[in-house]
Design a protein around this motif. Structure first.
Motif, PDB file in Angstrom:
ATOM      1  N   PHE A  16       0.833  -1.203   0.000  1.00 55.43           N
ATOM      2  CA  PHE A  16       0.000   0.000   0.000  1.00 55.43           C
ATOM      3  C   PHE A  16       0.873   1.260   0.000  1.00 55.43           C
ATOM      4  CE2 PHE A  16      -2.239   3.446   2.114  1.00 55.43           C
ATOM      5  CZ  PHE A  16      -3.445   3.468   1.435  1.00 55.43           C
ATOM      6  N   GLU A  17       1.898   1.261   0.819  1.00 53.23           N
ATOM      7  CA  GLU A  17       2.744   2.452   0.943  1.00 53.23           C
ATOM      8  C   GLU A  17       3.548   2.711  -0.331  1.00 53.23           C
ATOM      9  OE1 GLU A  17       4.909   1.557   4.475  1.00 53.23           O
ATOM     10  OE2 GLU A  17       3.226   2.093   5.800  1.00 53.23           O
ATOM     11  N   LYS A  18       3.945   1.648  -1.015  1.00 54.15           N
ATOM     12  CA  LYS A  18       4.745   1.793  -2.232  1.00 54.15           C
ATOM     13  C   LYS A  18       3.884   2.078  -3.456  1.00 54.15           C
ATOM     14  CE  LYS A  18       8.010  -0.727  -5.194  1.00 54.15           C
ATOM     15  NZ  LYS A  18       8.702  -2.016  -5.426  1.00 54.15           N
ATOM     16  N   GLU A  19       2.803   1.301  -3.631  1.00 54.00           N
ATOM     17  CA  GLU A  19       1.985   1.391  -4.843  1.00 54.00           C
ATOM     18  C   GLU A  19       0.800   2.349  -4.709  1.00 54.00           C
ATOM     19  OE1 GLU A  19       2.889  -0.099  -7.628  1.00 54.00           O
ATOM     20  OE2 GLU A  19       4.600  -1.095  -6.673  1.00 54.00           O
ATOM     21  N   THR A 157       1.361   6.838  -7.887  1.00 56.67           N
ATOM     22  CA  THR A 157       1.039   8.271  -7.935  1.00 56.67           C
ATOM     23  C   THR A 157       0.558   8.796  -6.587  1.00 56.67           C
ATOM     24  OG1 THR A 157      -1.148   7.712  -8.851  1.00 56.67           O
ATOM     25  CG2 THR A 157       0.567   8.337 -10.422  1.00 56.67           C
ATOM     26  N   ASN A 158       0.487   7.927  -5.585  1.00 63.11           N
ATOM     27  CA  ASN A 158       0.152   8.362  -4.232  1.00 63.11           C
ATOM     28  C   ASN A 158       1.180   9.337  -3.669  1.00 63.11           C
ATOM     29  OD1 ASN A 158       1.656   5.760  -4.383  1.00 63.11           O
ATOM     30  ND2 ASN A 158       1.896   6.051  -2.173  1.00 63.11           N
ATOM     31  N   THR A 159       2.379   9.356  -4.249  1.00 68.68           N
ATOM     32  CA  THR A 159       3.428  10.262  -3.761  1.00 68.68           C
ATOM     33  C   THR A 159       3.352  11.642  -4.417  1.00 68.68           C
ATOM     34  OG1 THR A 159       4.988   9.482  -5.439  1.00 68.68           O
ATOM     35  CG2 THR A 159       4.972   8.322  -3.322  1.00 68.68           C
ATOM     36  N   VAL A 190      -8.019  -2.735 -12.366  1.00 73.18           N
ATOM     37  CA  VAL A 190      -8.061  -3.490 -11.113  1.00 73.18           C
ATOM     38  C   VAL A 190      -9.234  -4.465 -11.219  1.00 73.18           C
ATOM     39  CG1 VAL A 190      -8.264  -3.384  -8.610  1.00 73.18           C
ATOM     40  CG2 VAL A 190      -7.154  -1.516  -9.841  1.00 73.18           C
ATOM     41  N   VAL A 191      -8.925  -5.739 -11.366  1.00 69.94           N
ATOM     42  CA  VAL A 191      -9.966  -6.762 -11.489  1.00 69.94           C
ATOM     43  C   VAL A 191     -10.310  -7.261 -10.092  1.00 69.94           C
ATOM     44  CG1 VAL A 191     -10.543  -9.015 -12.458  1.00 69.94           C
ATOM     45  CG2 VAL A 191      -9.174  -7.382 -13.793  1.00 69.94           C
ATOM     46  N   MET A 192     -11.602  -7.230  -9.747  1.00 76.16           N
ATOM     47  CA  MET A 192     -12.032  -7.564  -8.389  1.00 76.16           C
ATOM     48  C   MET A 192     -13.172  -8.567  -8.411  1.00 76.16           C
ATOM     49  SD  MET A 192     -11.923  -3.690  -6.809  1.00 76.16           S
ATOM     50  CE  MET A 192     -12.317  -4.209  -5.138  1.00 76.16           C
ATOM     51  N   GLU A 193     -13.189  -9.432  -7.416  1.00 79.97           N
ATOM     52  CA  GLU A 193     -14.297 -10.358  -7.215  1.00 79.97           C
ATOM     53  C   GLU A 193     -15.281  -9.763  -6.223  1.00 79.97           C
ATOM     54  OE1 GLU A 193     -12.332 -13.862  -5.819  1.00 79.97           O
ATOM     55  OE2 GLU A 193     -11.695 -14.482  -7.833  1.00 79.97           O
ATOM     56  N   ARG A 194     -16.494 -10.281  -6.229  1.00 81.61           N
ATOM     57  CA  ARG A 194     -17.499  -9.824  -5.286  1.00 81.61           C
ATOM     58  C   ARG A 194     -16.954  -9.919  -3.853  1.00 81.61           C
ATOM     59  NH1 ARG A 194     -23.073  -9.272  -4.002  1.00 81.61           N
ATOM     60  NH2 ARG A 194     -23.880 -10.658  -2.383  1.00 81.61           N
ATOM     61  N   GLY A 195     -17.079  -8.844  -3.107  1.00 79.67           N
ATOM     62  CA  GLY A 195     -16.632  -8.825  -1.723  1.00 79.67           C
ATOM     63  C   GLY A 195     -15.213  -8.330  -1.516  1.00 79.67           C
ATOM     64  N   ASP A 196     -14.420  -8.231  -2.591  1.00 79.39           N
ATOM     65  CA  ASP A 196     -13.072  -7.674  -2.454  1.00 79.39           C
ATOM     66  C   ASP A 196     -13.171  -6.199  -2.078  1.00 79.39           C
ATOM     67  OD1 ASP A 196     -12.128 -10.107  -3.305  1.00 79.39           O
ATOM     68  OD2 ASP A 196     -11.382  -9.395  -5.250  1.00 79.39           O
ATOM     69  N   VAL A 197     -12.218  -5.723  -1.292  1.00 77.27           N
ATOM     70  CA  VAL A 197     -12.160  -4.303  -0.930  1.00 77.27           C
ATOM     71  C   VAL A 197     -10.826  -3.735  -1.402  1.00 77.27           C
ATOM     72  CG1 VAL A 197     -12.341  -2.586   0.901  1.00 77.27           C
ATOM     73  CG2 VAL A 197     -13.580  -4.758   1.115  1.00 77.27           C
ATOM     74  N   LEU A 198     -10.909  -2.688  -2.196  1.00 80.99           N
ATOM     75  CA  LEU A 198      -9.720  -1.978  -2.661  1.00 80.99           C
ATOM     76  C   LEU A 198      -9.535  -0.736  -1.792  1.00 80.99           C
ATOM     77  CD1 LEU A 198      -7.501  -1.561  -4.875  1.00 80.99           C
ATOM     78  CD2 LEU A 198      -9.173  -0.116  -6.050  1.00 80.99           C
ATOM     79  N   PHE A 199      -8.397  -0.647  -1.123  1.00 83.60           N
ATOM     80  CA  PHE A 199      -8.039   0.526  -0.344  1.00 83.60           C
ATOM     81  C   PHE A 199      -7.047   1.346  -1.161  1.00 83.60           C
ATOM     82  CE2 PHE A 199      -9.317  -2.697   2.665  1.00 83.60           C
ATOM     83  CZ  PHE A 199     -10.041  -1.992   3.624  1.00 83.60           C
ATOM     84  N   ASN A 203      -4.211  10.623  -2.736  1.00 79.87           N
ATOM     85  CA  ASN A 203      -3.526  11.292  -3.836  1.00 79.87           C
ATOM     86  C   ASN A 203      -3.353  10.395  -5.055  1.00 79.87           C
ATOM     87  OD1 ASN A 203      -3.133  13.156  -1.691  1.00 79.87           O
ATOM     88  ND2 ASN A 203      -1.299  13.948  -2.661  1.00 79.87           N
ATOM     89  N   LEU A 204      -3.686   9.104  -4.927  1.00 78.99           N
ATOM     90  CA  LEU A 204      -3.534   8.167  -6.039  1.00 78.99           C
ATOM     91  C   LEU A 204      -4.457   8.572  -7.191  1.00 78.99           C
ATOM     92  CD1 LEU A 204      -2.141   5.279  -6.619  1.00 78.99           C
ATOM     93  CD2 LEU A 204      -4.482   4.432  -6.375  1.00 78.99           C
ATOM     94  N   ILE A 205      -3.904   8.649  -8.394  1.00 77.95           N
ATOM     95  CA  ILE A 205      -4.720   8.947  -9.577  1.00 77.95           C
ATOM     96  C   ILE A 205      -5.470   7.680  -9.977  1.00 77.95           C
ATOM     97  CG2 ILE A 205      -4.662   9.648 -11.992  1.00 77.95           C
ATOM     98  CD1 ILE A 205      -2.152  11.272 -11.370  1.00 77.95           C
ATOM     99  N   HIS A 206      -6.785   7.800 -10.122  1.00 76.33           N
ATOM    100  CA  HIS A 206      -7.612   6.625 -10.443  1.00 76.33           C
ATOM    101  C   HIS A 206      -8.891   7.081 -11.123  1.00 76.33           C
ATOM    102  CE1 HIS A 206      -9.347   8.182  -6.761  1.00 76.33           C
ATOM    103  NE2 HIS A 206     -10.453   7.514  -7.060  1.00 76.33           N
ATOM    104  N   GLY A 207      -9.602   6.153 -11.723  1.00 77.78           N
ATOM    105  CA  GLY A 207     -10.874   6.440 -12.378  1.00 77.78           C
ATOM    106  C   GLY A 207     -11.575   5.133 -12.680  1.00 77.78           C
ATOM    107  N   SER A 208     -12.446   5.134 -13.686  1.00 84.48           N
ATOM    108  CA  SER A 208     -13.136   3.890 -14.025  1.00 84.48           C
ATOM    109  C   SER A 208     -13.509   3.855 -15.494  1.00 84.48           C
ATOM    110  CB  SER A 208     -14.397   3.701 -13.169  1.00 84.48           C
ATOM    111  OG  SER A 208     -15.372   4.675 -13.478  1.00 84.48           O
ATOM    112  N   TYR A 209     -13.676   2.640 -15.988  1.00 82.48           N
ATOM    113  CA  TYR A 209     -14.116   2.417 -17.350  1.00 82.48           C
ATOM    114  C   TYR A 209     -15.626   2.638 -17.501  1.00 82.48           C
ATOM    115  CZ  TYR A 209      -9.805  -0.371 -18.191  1.00 82.48           C
ATOM    116  OH  TYR A 209      -8.518  -0.815 -18.338  1.00 82.48           O
TER     117      TYR A 209
END
Length: 269
Positions: A16-19, A157-159, A190-199, A203-209
């Motif tokens: 988490f701290e690195k990525e 990009t969290n940094t 980011v491929v996720m299964e039902r119930g997965d939690v992404l933290f 400052n991380l750059i993100h969005g969605s399709y």
């Protein structure tokens, strides 16, 4: 070395701290996910002024008119509030913050087939948590992938500092802000299964399709948090809540962020 971890391994914390992000499995039981299903299915059938305002006459050209986001459901629904301060999630956040987390916001997205996604952005541009940062806990209620509108993240990009956004492409994004990634840095799915939690870090750059499917929703329960030592946050997110449900009132952040204006915008994913 950090203090004794409640939920995470040292390897997870370091990732988490690195990525800038981390997927954690097993924080919600099948029964709890079914409870979330039923709760928001019921909410979807009614107008809740200020929180969920569907257009019941929508012609289908914009699926989000019938299924807009549910904003701050914890303010009118006890089940939503219960899962916003869900102990396993709060324990992961305590590991990441190395102190107690305060819950600032809840949201639910239905994201039906055909829905636009959201341009790349940074969360703490809106929450304005200081000192410290916000962290998102993005729970996949449906499996999420590139086809049905899953998330995109730009690792490391969290940094970066917060950026004043450009204008997004309204054909692909139903919000107006776009943060351009640094040169040679690319958004990854980011491929996720039902119930997965992404933290992920504020400052991380993100969005969605865009949801390109014809028959798959991409529902998600999304909450944002601040560190207990924070003193200020944007007014829209007050009051915050401790894990025990006790409200906490941080001061209003008078800063307008990197653009110099006060932003009360709430962003979808």
């Amino acid at each position: 070395m950090s203090k004794t971890l409640l939920k995470l391994t040292e390897e997870q914390k370091q990732h988490f701290e690195k990525e800038g992000y981390l997927i954690v499995k097993g924080l919600f039981s099948p029964e709890e996910l079914a409870d979330i299903d039923a709760t928001f299915e019921e909410i979807s059938r009614h107008t809740v002024p200020g929180h969920f305002e569907p257009d019941w006459e929508a012609d289908g050209s914009d699926p989000l008119r019938r299924y807009p986001r549910v904003m701050h459901p914890h303010r009118f629904n006890e089940t939503a509030k219960k899962y916003m301060i869900h102990p396993p999630v709060m324990q992961v956040l305590a590991d990441l913050y190395e102190e107690e987390a305060l819950a600032a916001q809840s949201m639910f997205y239905f994201k039906p087939p055909g829905s636009r996604g959201q341009a790349l952005h940074q969360d703490n541009f809106y929450l304005q948590v200081e000192p410290g940062n916000c962290i998102a806990a993005w729970t996949a209620i449906d499996a999420a992938d590139e086809e049905n509108g899953g998330l995109l993240v730009v690792p490391k990009t969290n940094t970066l500092a917060l950026s004043c956004p450009d204008l997004a492409d309204s054909k692909e994004s139903f919000t107006t802000h776009y943060v351009k990634p640094p040169k040679d840095e690319k958004a990854m799915p980011v491929v996720m299964e039902r119930g997965d939690v992404l933290f992920f870090n504020g400052n991380l750059i993100h969005g969605s399709y865009r949801n390109k499917t014809k028959d798959r929703f991409r529902r998600a329960f999304i909450c944002h948090y601040a560190n207990e030592s924070a003193t200020h946050i944007s007014n829209y997110y007050r009051p915050l809540y401790r894990q025990n449900g006790e409200p906490v009132d941080l001061d209003v952040n008078p800063s307008g962020g990197p653009c110099g204006d006060e932003f009360e915008v709430v962003y979808p994913h």
